[in-house]
Design a protein around this motif. Structure first.
Motif, mmCIF file in Angstrom:
data_model
loop_
_atom_site.group_PDB
_atom_site.id
_atom_site.type_symbol
_atom_site.label_atom_id
_atom_site.label_comp_id
_atom_site.label_asym_id
_atom_site.label_seq_id
_atom_site.Cartn_x
_atom_site.Cartn_y
_atom_site.Cartn_z
ATOM 1 N N ALA A 573 0.798 -1.223 0.000
ATOM 2 C CA ALA A 573 0.000 0.000 0.000
ATOM 3 C C ALA A 573 0.832 1.275 0.000
ATOM 4 O O ALA A 573 0.273 2.381 0.026
ATOM 5 C CB ALA A 573 -0.946 0.002 1.198
ATOM 6 N N VAL A 574 2.163 1.178 -0.004
ATOM 7 C CA VAL A 574 3.026 2.368 0.046
ATOM 8 C C VAL A 574 3.133 2.965 -1.362
ATOM 9 O O VAL A 574 3.584 2.288 -2.288
ATOM 10 C CB VAL A 574 4.423 2.017 0.591
ATOM 11 C CG1 VAL A 574 5.330 3.239 0.526
ATOM 12 C CG2 VAL A 574 4.327 1.506 2.017
ATOM 13 N N PRO A 575 2.744 4.226 -1.559
ATOM 14 C CA PRO A 575 2.818 4.867 -2.892
ATOM 15 C C PRO A 575 4.240 5.386 -3.175
ATOM 16 O O PRO A 575 4.533 6.575 -2.992
ATOM 17 C CB PRO A 575 1.811 6.004 -2.773
ATOM 18 C CG PRO A 575 1.825 6.372 -1.322
ATOM 19 C CD PRO A 575 2.102 5.106 -0.559
ATOM 20 N N PHE A 576 5.124 4.520 -3.639
ATOM 21 C CA PHE A 576 6.518 4.922 -3.852
ATOM 22 C C PHE A 576 6.642 6.072 -4.843
ATOM 23 O O PHE A 576 7.539 6.914 -4.710
ATOM 24 C CB PHE A 576 7.331 3.719 -4.350
ATOM 25 C CG PHE A 576 7.615 2.697 -3.288
ATOM 26 C CD1 PHE A 576 8.639 2.885 -2.385
ATOM 27 C CD2 PHE A 576 6.854 1.546 -3.187
ATOM 28 C CE1 PHE A 576 8.916 1.946 -1.397
ATOM 29 C CE2 PHE A 576 7.117 0.601 -2.216
ATOM 30 C CZ PHE A 576 8.144 0.807 -1.314
ATOM 31 N N ASP A 577 5.741 6.120 -5.872
ATOM 32 C CA ASP A 577 5.874 7.157 -6.890
ATOM 33 C C ASP A 577 5.430 8.519 -6.383
ATOM 34 O O ASP A 577 5.658 9.534 -7.057
ATOM 35 C CB ASP A 577 5.077 6.772 -8.129
ATOM 36 C CG ASP A 577 3.616 6.526 -7.807
ATOM 37 O OD1 ASP A 577 3.294 6.369 -6.612
ATOM 38 O OD2 ASP A 577 2.795 6.484 -8.749
ATOM 39 N N ARG A 578 4.813 8.588 -5.189
ATOM 40 C CA ARG A 578 4.390 9.866 -4.626
ATOM 41 C C ARG A 578 5.127 10.192 -3.335
ATOM 42 O O ARG A 578 4.698 11.056 -2.567
ATOM 43 C CB ARG A 578 2.873 9.848 -4.390
ATOM 44 C CG ARG A 578 2.084 9.814 -5.689
ATOM 45 C CD ARG A 578 0.586 9.961 -5.456
ATOM 46 N NE ARG A 578 -0.007 8.764 -4.874
ATOM 47 C CZ ARG A 578 -0.504 8.697 -3.641
ATOM 48 N NH1 ARG A 578 -0.454 9.762 -2.860
ATOM 49 N NH2 ARG A 578 -1.044 7.581 -3.188
ATOM 50 N N LEU A 579 6.239 9.471 -3.098
ATOM 51 C CA LEU A 579 7.040 9.707 -1.897
ATOM 52 C C LEU A 579 8.468 10.093 -2.265
ATOM 53 O O LEU A 579 9.070 9.498 -3.161
ATOM 54 C CB LEU A 579 7.094 8.446 -1.023
ATOM 55 C CG LEU A 579 5.891 8.098 -0.146
ATOM 56 C CD1 LEU A 579 6.173 6.800 0.591
ATOM 57 C CD2 LEU A 579 5.599 9.214 0.837
ATOM 58 N N ASP A 580 8.970 11.096 -1.577
ATOM 59 C CA ASP A 580 10.403 11.369 -1.600
ATOM 60 C C ASP A 580 11.007 10.725 -0.356
ATOM 61 O O ASP A 580 10.510 10.951 0.766
ATOM 62 C CB ASP A 580 10.697 12.869 -1.596
ATOM 63 C CG ASP A 580 10.444 13.503 -2.954
ATOM 64 O OD1 ASP A 580 10.292 12.743 -3.933
ATOM 65 O OD2 ASP A 580 10.380 14.749 -3.023
#
Length: 702
Positions: A573-580
Motif C-alpha cells: 500500500a506504500v505509494p513509492f511514486d508519490r514519496l520522496d
C-alpha cells in the motif's frame, strides 16, 4: 684581524661554494667529523684500500680521488667528489649483523612485550622460522666416484668446509640419492662403470635442473672437457686433484647459490587501525633476530627522488632515504620498516610507489640503484616490513608484492590486560611513581578503557594512563596526600573527571525509521545510525551524510529490492511514486563508503515505510544483493568489538561470515549475541518489531 682580512680578500666564489657544501654536509651527515672533511686524497686512498669495498665501488672511489688530485680544493667540484667518496666509505657494503635466531626466544620476546596478538603472533613466528631455516641450512653436496679412497678423501675435505656431504659409488646410485631430496652441487668422476659422469650429468640436468655439477677425471681431454661444459658442468678438474683448486671451485659455485636461500615469499605488510602495535611488533622482530631496527615513514611522500636520491650533477645532492637509513643502521641486513605505506602521495613528476616496486621485489632488489651512489647495492639481505591502515588506497602492483597480515582491534579484556602488563608500569616509571608504586585495580582499568577511550588500539588508553599518573604526581608534589597504595574505580573517576564517552550509544528501546549499523574504517570498527524520512513528492531518493559511491549504490539496491517485493515486507500500500525518501547517516563531516551498510539501510527503510520500530540494540552489517541475499563483508572482528563497546546486545551478520565469527569466539570471551542470516527478510524478523499502525499511514506520516 689582518690575517682574517687577507683571507676574506683572497677567497674565491668557488671556495665559498665548496666551504658551504662542506658545512651543509656536516649538518646532514651525522657522524661526519670536521677533520674528515679536510682529508687529502692520499688519506682517502688509504681508507678506500682498507675498507674492502666491492670492486665497482672501489673503482668509482679511486676515480673520484684521482679527480680530486687534479682539482683545486677551493672549487666546488672538489667538495662534491669528497662528499661522494665519504658516502661510499660510510655505506655497509659487506657489514652484516651476526646471524642469531632462537624460535623459542622469539616467542618469549613477543609474549613479554605484546598481548592479544592472536593469529598475528603465529604468522610472524612462522615467517621468522622460514627466514632462520633458509639462512642456517648448510649446502648439500653429493660426491660420486667409483674409487673408495678418492671418494672418502673428497668427502672428508668438503665436510671440513662445513657442507653436508653424501657419497655414491656410481651414477645409478647417485640418481637414487635424488629421490626425496635435492643437492646443491654434485662432484662426479668422469670414468665410471654402468653410467659414466657424462651420462650422469645429462640425467641430473633432466631430474634437477637447479643442481650444479663439477666433473673430475684422470683422463682429461679437450673433447671430454668441451662435452662436459656443454652439458652443464660448471668446472672441470683433473686428477690428482689439487685441494685448493677443489675448494676454490666449490666456493665459486656455492657463492652464487646463496641467493636460493633468501626469502622469495611476499613481504609482510601489517594492516590495521592506529595503536594496535604494528610498529612495536616490527621492533620485537628485530630484537628476536638480533638485528638493528630501521623505521622510515612514507606518509605524504611525493617525490621519488627522496627514496632514490638525487644525481650528483644537482647542487646539494645527497643519497636517498633508503641509503641514509642503511648508513645509520651500519649493516646491510637490518629489519627495515616502511611505515604508513598507504599514505604515500603522488605528483605529476614522479610516483614513489614505482621506486618501491624494485625495492620490495626479491628478484630485483639485489641490485638497487640509488641515483646519488650510482652503483648497485644489494638489499636482498634486508628484511622489509610494511605497515598501513587501509590497503584500498595502495597501488595494485605494489600490493601484489606484499602479504597482508591483518591487525585487529583489541577487546575490552585485552586492553585491560595490555594496560596492566605494559602500559601502566611504563607510565608509572616515566612519572617517578615507583617508591611506592600505586596499584590500580582491574575494575579501575576497565573503567578507564570503557569511559575514557573509544578506539580499536591502545594509544588513547596510554594517554589516559599518563594523565592519571600526572595527576598523582602533582598531588604528591603539592603535599596534599601521600601516594595511595591502591586506586579503585571511584578514585580513578574522581581524578580523571566525568566520563568522556557513552558506550551505550545504542540506548536500547525502539525507533521508527532508524537502524543501527556497523562499519569498518582505518580507525577500526564503528557504530553508525541510518535514518530514513519520507515526505510527499515524486519518488526521489535523497542521500546525505558524506556518502561514497559504493554506499549510495547500496541504498539504491535496498530500495529497488523493497519495491520489487512489497508483499514480503508489507509495503504493497506504500505509494513509492508519490514519496520522496531521504536517507541520512549522521556525522556528515566523516566520509563513509562501502557495501556493508546495505542491510542496515534496508532495515531503516522498512521500519519507516511499514511503521515497524527497529530495535536500537541490534546492530547489522552485510552487503545486500538485488535479490535480497546477504553477502559476506570484511572487518568482522572490528565490527563486533565496536558493537560491544556501543552497548549492542545482538549483532546480525551474513551466514557466509561464519568462519570469521568462529575465529572471533575462539579469541574473545565476552561478545554480544551473534545471529547469522542468509537474507534480508531473516534479518528484519530479528531487528523489527510488529507494525504499530497500518503500513499506508506509516509510509506517509513521516
Amino acid at each position: 684581524m689582518q690575517h682574517q682580512s687577507r683571507m676574506q680578500q683572497t677567497a674565491t666564489p668557488g671556495m665559498e661554494v665548496a666551504n658551504g657544501m662542506i658545512f651543509f654536509r656536516k649538518l646532514i651527515e651525522p657522524g661526519c667529523a670536521p677533520e674528515e672533511t679536510a682529508e687529502d686524497p692520499t688519506t682517502l686512498r688509504g681508507k678506500v684500500a682498507a675498507a674492502k669495498l666491492p670492486e665497482d665501488a672501489q673503482r668509482a672511489a679511486e676515480a673520484e680521488i684521482a679527480r680530486m688530485e687534479k682539482t683545486d680544493p677551493s672549487v666546488a667540484e672538489y667538495a662534491i667528489a669528497l662528499g661522494y667518496v665519504e658516502c661510499l666509505l660510510s655505506l655497509p657494503w659487506s657489514d652484516m649483523a651476526p646471524a642469531s635466531f632462537d624460535l623459542h626466544g622469539a616467542a618469549r620476546v613477543f609474549d613479554a612485550s605484546h598481548a592479544g596478538l592472536g593469529q598475528v603472533r603465529e604468522r610472524v613466528l612462522e615467517h621468522l622460522a622460514a627466514h632462520a631455516l633458509g639462512a642456517s641450512r648448510p649446502f648439500s653436496l653429493l660426491v660420486v666416484d667409483d674409487e673408495p679412497i678418492a671418494r672418502a678423501n673428497l668427502e672428508l675435505v668438503l665436510r671440513r668446509e662445513g657442507h653436508h656431504v653424501e657419497v655414491a659409488a656410481n651414477g645409478e646410485e647417485a640418481l637414487r640419492r635424488f629421490d626425496g631430496q635435492e643437492f646443491d652441487l654434485v662432484v662426479s668422476d668422469l670414468k665410471m662403470d654402468t653410467m659414466d659422469g657424462q651420462q650422469l650429468l645429462e640425467a641430473i640436468r633432466e631430474r634437477s635442473p637447479e643442481t650444479q655439477c663439477i666433473i673430475v677425471t684422470g683422463f682429461a681431454t679437450v673433447d671430454s672437457a668441451v662435452r662436459a661444459m656443454r652439458s652443464g658442468a660448471v668446472h672441470y678438474l683433473t686428477k690428482p686433484i689439487d685441494l685448493d683448486d677443489l675448494r676454490a671451485a666449490v666456493a665459486d659455485v656455492l657463492r652464487g647459490r646463496r641467493a636460493r636461500y633468501r626469502m622469495r615469499a611476499p613481504l609482510l605488510c601489517f594492516v590495521g587501525p592506529p595503536g594496535v602495535g604494528k610498529t612495536s611488533v616490527g621492533q620485537a622482530i628485530a630484537k628476536a633476530m638480533n638485528r638493528p631496527f630501521v623505521r622510515l615513514s612514507l606518509a605524504d611522500l611525493r617525490d621519488e627522488a627522496e627514496l632514490r636520491g638525487h644525481r650528483r650533477t644537482y647542487a646539494g645532492a645527497m643519497p636517498g632515504r633508503i641509503m641514509q637509513a642503511l648508513r645509520t643502521a651500519g649493516v646491510r641486513n637490518p629489519v627495515f620498516m616502511l611505515d604508513e605505506m598507504d599514505k604515500m602521495g603522488q605528483d605529476a613528476r614522479s610516483d614513489p610507489a614505482m621506486a618501491l616496486l624494485e625495492l620490495l621485489d626479491p628478484e630485483q632488489n639485489d641490485r638497487f640503484l640509488d641515483r646519488y651512489v650510482d652503483l648497485p647495492f644489494d638489499l636482498s639481505e634486508v628484511m622489509f616490513i610494511a605497515t598501513a591502515n587501509d590497503t584500498s588506497r595502495m597501488r595494485g602492483p605494489l600490493l601484489d608484492r606484499l602479504e597482508v597480515v591483518p591487525f585487529a582491534g583489541y577487546s575490552e579484556d585485552e586492553k585491560a590486560d595490555i594496560a596492566s602488563r605494559f602500559l601502566l608500569p611504563r607510565q608509572l616509571r616515566e612519572h617517578g611513581l615507583v617508591h611506592p608504586r600505586p596499584v590500580v585495580a582491574d575494575e579501575a582499568l576497565r573503567r578507564i578503557v570503557r569511559d575514557y577511550t573509544d578506539e580499536a588500539g591502545v594509544r588513547g588508553l596510554e594517554r589516559e594512563l599518563a594523565r592519571l599518573c600526572r595527576k598523582l604526581a602533582r598531588l604528591h608534589m603539592e603535599g596534599h596526600a601521600p601516594l595511595p597504595a591502591g586506586l579503585d574505580a571511584e578514585q580513578v573517576t574522581a581524578l580523571l573527571g566525568p566520563a568522556r564517552y557513552n558506550h551505550d550509544r545504542t540506548g536500547g528501546g525502539q525507533h521508527t525509521g532508524r537502524a543501527t549499523g556497523l562499519v569498518w574504517s582505518e580507525k577500526g570498527g564503528e557504530v553508525i545510525f541510518v535514518e530514513v524520512s519520507t515526505m510527499g513528492g515524486s519518488g526521489q531518493l535523497i542521500l546525505t551524510g558524506s556518502l561514497g559511491d559504493v554506499l549510495k549504490e547500496s541504498a539504491r539496491i535496498a530500495l529497488s529490492h523493497l519495491r520489487s517485493t512489497p508483499d514480503v515486507f508489507g509495503l504493497r500500500a506504500v505509494p513509492f511514486d508519490r514519496l520522496d525518501i531521504h536517507i541520512h547517516i549522521p556525522a556528515g563531516d566523516v566520509a563513509k563508503d562501502g557495501p556493508s551498510a546495505g542491510v542496515t539501510i534496508a532495515a531503516a527503510l522498512v521500519s519507516r515505510l511499514a511503521g515497524r520500530p527497529a530495535r536500537a540494540d541490534v546492530a547489522l552489517s552485510g552487503e545486500l544483493s538485488l535479490g535480497g541475499s546477504l553477502l559476506p563483508v570484511s572487518g568482522i572482528r572490528e565490527k563486533v568489538l565496536a558493537a560491544a563497546r556501543g552497548g549492542a546486545r545482538t549483532v546480525i551478520l551474513p551466514r557466509a561470515n561464519a568462519p570469521d565469527v568462529a575465529n572471533l569466539r575462539a579469541t574473545v570471551q565476552r561478545l554480544p549475541r551473534i545471529e547469522l542470516v542468509g537474507s534480508v527478510s531473516d534479518a528484519l524478523e530479528i531487528v523489527l518489531a510488529p507494525a504499530a499502525q497500518p503500513a499506508t499511514k506509516g509510509g506517509l506520516d513521516a
